[in-house]
Write a protein that holds these residues in place. Structure first.
Motif, PDB file in Angstrom:
ATOM      1  N   LEU A 193      45.930  51.113 -22.869  1.00 35.10           N
ATOM      2  CA  LEU A 193      46.652  51.988 -21.944  1.00 35.10           C
ATOM      3  C   LEU A 193      47.961  52.455 -22.567  1.00 35.10           C
ATOM      4  O   LEU A 193      48.637  51.692 -23.263  1.00 35.10           O
ATOM      5  CB  LEU A 193      46.964  51.246 -20.646  1.00 35.10           C
ATOM      6  N   ILE A 194      48.338  53.693 -22.308  1.00 34.10           N
ATOM      7  CA  ILE A 194      49.593  54.196 -22.849  1.00 34.10           C
ATOM      8  C   ILE A 194      50.757  53.376 -22.289  1.00 34.10           C
ATOM      9  O   ILE A 194      50.780  53.023 -21.107  1.00 34.10           O
ATOM     10  CB  ILE A 194      49.774  55.701 -22.532  1.00 34.10           C
ATOM     11  N   SER A 195      51.700  53.042 -23.141  1.00 33.30           N
ATOM     12  CA  SER A 195      52.866  52.264 -22.712  1.00 33.30           C
ATOM     13  C   SER A 195      53.930  53.200 -22.146  1.00 33.30           C
ATOM     14  O   SER A 195      53.900  54.416 -22.364  1.00 33.30           O
ATOM     15  CB  SER A 195      53.438  51.485 -23.898  1.00 33.30           C
ATOM     16  N   ASP A 196      54.901  52.621 -21.440  1.00 34.07           N
ATOM     17  CA  ASP A 196      56.001  53.426 -20.892  1.00 34.07           C
ATOM     18  C   ASP A 196      56.777  54.112 -22.007  1.00 34.07           C
ATOM     19  O   ASP A 196      57.175  55.280 -21.883  1.00 34.07           O
ATOM     20  CB  ASP A 196      56.936  52.540 -20.071  1.00 34.07           C
ATOM     21  N   ASP A 197      56.984  53.397 -23.122  1.00 32.17           N
ATOM     22  CA  ASP A 197      57.736  53.977 -24.246  1.00 32.17           C
ATOM     23  C   ASP A 197      56.981  55.144 -24.873  1.00 32.17           C
ATOM     24  O   ASP A 197      57.580  56.165 -25.239  1.00 32.17           O
ATOM     25  CB  ASP A 197      58.022  52.906 -25.303  1.00 32.17           C
ATOM     26  N   GLN A 198      55.660  54.985 -25.008  1.00 36.85           N
ATOM     27  CA  GLN A 198      54.857  56.069 -25.572  1.00 36.85           C
ATOM     28  C   GLN A 198      54.886  57.298 -24.671  1.00 36.85           C
ATOM     29  O   GLN A 198      54.962  58.430 -25.155  1.00 36.85           O
ATOM     30  CB  GLN A 198      53.408  55.595 -25.769  1.00 36.85           C
ATOM     31  N   LEU A 199      54.841  57.075 -23.358  1.00 34.52           N
ATOM     32  CA  LEU A 199      54.868  58.192 -22.426  1.00 34.52           C
ATOM     33  C   LEU A 199      56.231  58.891 -22.444  1.00 34.52           C
ATOM     34  O   LEU A 199      56.312  60.126 -22.425  1.00 34.52           O
ATOM     35  CB  LEU A 199      54.537  57.713 -21.011  1.00 34.52           C
TER      36      LEU A 199
END
Length: 391
Positions: A193-199
């Motif tokens: 799942l995409i992480s908050d930092d990646q988003l």
């Protein structure tokens, strides 16, 4: 101490036999591993063999000795019989497979709990036939076969102890049958799942550039709306939208799409990326670079594309088939227009290229919904649905 409960699984997907090696659909095999981990007992796979051409990608090869589950092979035209299910406490069978609609009656006679999984609704089956273009008489005959098959399916479901409906369309179609469980199919584990930092980084990239990054992935066939993608690109270019569209996948529309792109001089805007590895290429690429997914599916099957796209924090603009509309009823993760309304889709994309805040808001909704439906969570819920039958 491990229980002796036996769960037998009779899937719709086949297995390919190459001398001493067994070649499985990778997604199905990964699912079997999840069953083994979550089921308190042993697992048997009752599966048909196939002599059709192997898929270009998405398979895994194992020897019998490597398998962590019991396997029973059935000839491609054979049927599941009582001996294949003997000793089982629960059977999970494909309700989409016409050749398995007798299984619930076998289970009833043997005192075995039976659950069918179901994906397709009658509308989708009819759509597939219509898209084949076989002529009026042959199409009519095939539709009659589907109609008769649906009666057999519903009769089989009456003998079953439960259903597992993949996607909102199937759930809405069959939810009146007792013990119907809704799930959304996906290959995305929690750790993918995409992480908050990646988003946050993708949002920053979106704010820093003018170009809106669009993508499509899947089979390049008419049923998936692949033939409308270049037409959409043409409309976006005419509108003056600053965009880039990457199309991942292969299929019978690929050559005509390539010719269209060249004829319309869209090479700077549209890229045919071909078929790429799901885990090592597709997911990392769209996580980092894609702002909006374009899903122009004409039919209402529960494509993995929906949940897997949301798992990357990417909202969806697409045709209002029953699968997508059912998803939108449960989460505010995208925008829908009537099937074949390419102009309407183009209008939405144009608006989002200007109003990026709307895009980012629905990106957050996307990942929030996906976190509730990752691969592990989905399988645990399905296992509980099965094990509850024995309690």
């Amino acid at each position: 101490m491990q229980s002796t409960k036996l769960l037998s699984i009779a899937p719709s997907v086949p297995v390919w036999v190459d001398t001493e090696q067994l070649i499985f659909d990778r997604k199905f095999y990964d699912g079997m591993l999840q069953y083994i981990e979550a089921w308190e007992g042993s697992i048997r796979c009752v599966i048909r063999t196939s002599n059709k051409q192997l898929p270009a990608f998405g398979t895994i090869t194992k020897s019998r000795e490597e398998l962590p589950f019991e396997i029973m092979l059935i000839e491609k035209d054979g049927k599941v019989e009582s001996q294949h299910l003997a000793g089982s406490q629960v059977v999970l069978a494909s309700g989409d497979n016409f050749n398995g609609l007798h299984i619930s009656r076998i289970c009833k006679n043997l005192g075995i709990k039976c659950v069918y999984s179901i994906e397709y609704i009658p509308e989708t089956r009819y759509q597939i036939i219509e898209m084949e273009g076989n002529g009026y008489i042959r199409t009519l005959r095939k539709k009659l076969y589907i109609w008769q098959g649906e009666h057999k399916r519903k009769s089989a479901f009456k003998y079953a102890d439960g259903l597992q409906a993949n996607g909102a369309a199937a759930y809405n179609e069959y939810k009146l049958f007792p013990n119907c469980h809704l799930y959304f199919d996906t290959r995305i584990n929690k750790d993918i799942l995409i992480s908050d930092d990646q988003l946050k980084q993708r949002f920053k990239n979106l704010e820093d550039r003018k170009t809106l990054h669009l993508a499509f992935s899947g089979r390049l066939i008419k049923m998936k709306g692949a033939d409308h993608l270049v037409e959409l690109a043409k409309k976006l270019t005419t509108k003056g939208v600053d965009y880039k569209m990457t199309i991942y996948g292969a299929g019978d529309q690929e050559s005509s799409m390539k010719a269209q792109i060249q004829n319309l001089a869209l090479e700077k805007n549209v890229c045919l990326a071909g078929a790429v590895d799901f885990y090592s290429e597709l997911i990392p690429d769209i996580k980092a670079n894609v702002d909006l997914y374009v899903v122009l599916h004409r039919q209402s099957d529960p494509s993995c594309t929906y949940l897997e796209t949301l798992s990357c924090g990417i909202p969806i603009v697409g045709y209002a088939n029953k699968a997508f509309l059912g998803l939108l009823e449960r989460a505010d993760i995208g925008w829908a227009k009537p099937i074949s309304d390419i102009t309407g889709i183009a209008d939405i994309v144009e608006s989002l290229s200007i109003n990026k805040d709307k895009l980012m808001a629905k990106s957050k909704n996307a990942i929030e919904f996906a976190r509730l439906h990752d691969f592990e969570t989905t399988f645990k819920a399905r296992i509980k649905h099965l094990s509850d039958l024995l309690n």
